[in-house]
Design an enzyme around this catalytic site. Structure first.
Site, PDB file in Angstrom:
ATOM      1  CE1 TYR A  14      -3.787  -2.315   0.354  1.00  0.00           C
ATOM      2  CE2 TYR A  14      -2.752  -3.106   2.366  1.00  0.00           C
ATOM      3  CZ  TYR A  14      -3.714  -3.232   1.381  1.00  0.00           C
ATOM      4  OH  TYR A  14      -4.602  -4.270   1.427  1.00  0.00           O
ATOM      5  CG  HIS A  19      -6.828   4.496   1.332  1.00  0.00           C
ATOM      6  ND1 HIS A  19      -7.625   5.616   1.470  1.00  0.00           N
ATOM      7  CD2 HIS A  19      -7.485   3.504   2.010  1.00  0.00           C
ATOM      8  CE1 HIS A  19      -8.697   5.309   2.184  1.00  0.00           C
ATOM      9  NE2 HIS A  19      -8.630   4.044   2.523  1.00  0.00           N
ATOM     10  CE1 TYR A  64      -3.114  -3.713   6.620  1.00  0.00           C
ATOM     11  CE2 TYR A  64      -3.166  -4.661   8.821  1.00  0.00           C
ATOM     12  CZ  TYR A  64      -2.639  -4.614   7.549  1.00  0.00           C
ATOM     13  OH  TYR A  64      -1.618  -5.463   7.196  1.00  0.00           O
ATOM     14  CG  ASN A  66     -11.683   0.252   7.215  1.00  0.00           C
ATOM     15  OD1 ASN A  66     -11.270   1.223   6.569  1.00  0.00           O
ATOM     16  ND2 ASN A  66     -12.337  -0.727   6.664  1.00  0.00           N
ATOM     17  CG  ASP A  91      -6.790   8.840   1.231  1.00  0.00           C
ATOM     18  OD1 ASP A  91      -7.680   8.394   0.499  1.00  0.00           O
ATOM     19  OD2 ASP A  91      -6.543   8.349   2.363  1.00  0.00           O
ATOM     20  CG  ASN A 112     -14.559   3.248   5.443  1.00  0.00           C
ATOM     21  OD1 ASN A 112     -15.634   3.794   5.647  1.00  0.00           O
ATOM     22  ND2 ASN A 112     -14.400   2.323   4.525  1.00  0.00           N
TER      23      ASN A 112
END
Length: 196
Positions: A14, A19, A64, A66, A91, A112
């Site tokens: 990632y 993100h 992570y 969320n 972002d 989220n």
């Protein structure tokens, strides 16, 4: 002390996705202040130092996206900081790539990670700097778009935006959020306006 949190996902796959612009912004601040953001604390990697004459704690939650709010809440509690000491960077697909926006509160929109922070701290009244990553055309899948590696040109625009974001954070620390909003929340000129 100001707690400055960038939102992102910890896995290497990632690293260069839209993100993870929040993590990239924290890296930009860390470079400016010669801070190493690598100490594990409160489900985050953190680093402490000074920027623009202010003591700061930089953090990249490792939960992570969320679940980012858990780390933010735990860091605020650990360092006995108020919500007024918090600045969160994330972002924003609703803003064009290369655009930044500073606000002292507001909703999470569709993000989220921001929703998680709002839920964990119990309010949406905290400072945030949103990093535009919106595409030029309509999206078939927002999730796929923000989790795919950025192309070379996007990374170039993002690098300029992250530099601007670093300037904006320094302005927030030195001059306060209202002055920074006035200076950095500029409307993008429409095509052709620059020629007038």
């Amino acid at each position: 002390m100001r707690l400055i949190v960038g939102l992102g996902n910890p896995d290497p796959e990632y690293q260069w996705t839209p993100h993870n612009l929040g993590f990239m912004a924290v890296d930009e601040l860390a470079n400016r202040a010669a801070i190493r953001v690598e100490r594990p604390e409160a489900k985050a990697l953190v680093g402490r130092g000074k920027l623009a004459g202010e003591e700061i704690l930089l953090a990249k939650p490792q939960t992570y996206m969320n679940l980012s709010g858990i780390s933010v809440r735990d860091l605020l509690a650990k360092y006995q900081l108020e919500l007024g000491d918090l600045l969160v960077l994330w972002d924003e697909v609703q803003l064009p790539l290369g655009t930044i926006r500073i606000h002292s509160g507001g909703s999470a929109g569709s993000h989220n990670g921001a929703k998680s922070v709002i839920s964990a701290v119990g309010t949406q009244e905290f400072a945030r700097l949103r990093l535009g990553c919106g595409p030029e055309q309509a999206l078939s899948s927002r999730r796929e778009y923000v989790l795919r590696p950025m192309k070379k040109r996007e990374l170039e625009v993002a690098a300029e935006m992250l530099d601007e974001a670093g300037n904006a954070v320094e302005a927030i620390l030195k001059e306060g959020i209202d002055a920074a909003m006035t200076r950095f929340n500029r409307r993008q000129p429409a095509e052709g306006e620059l020629d007038r």
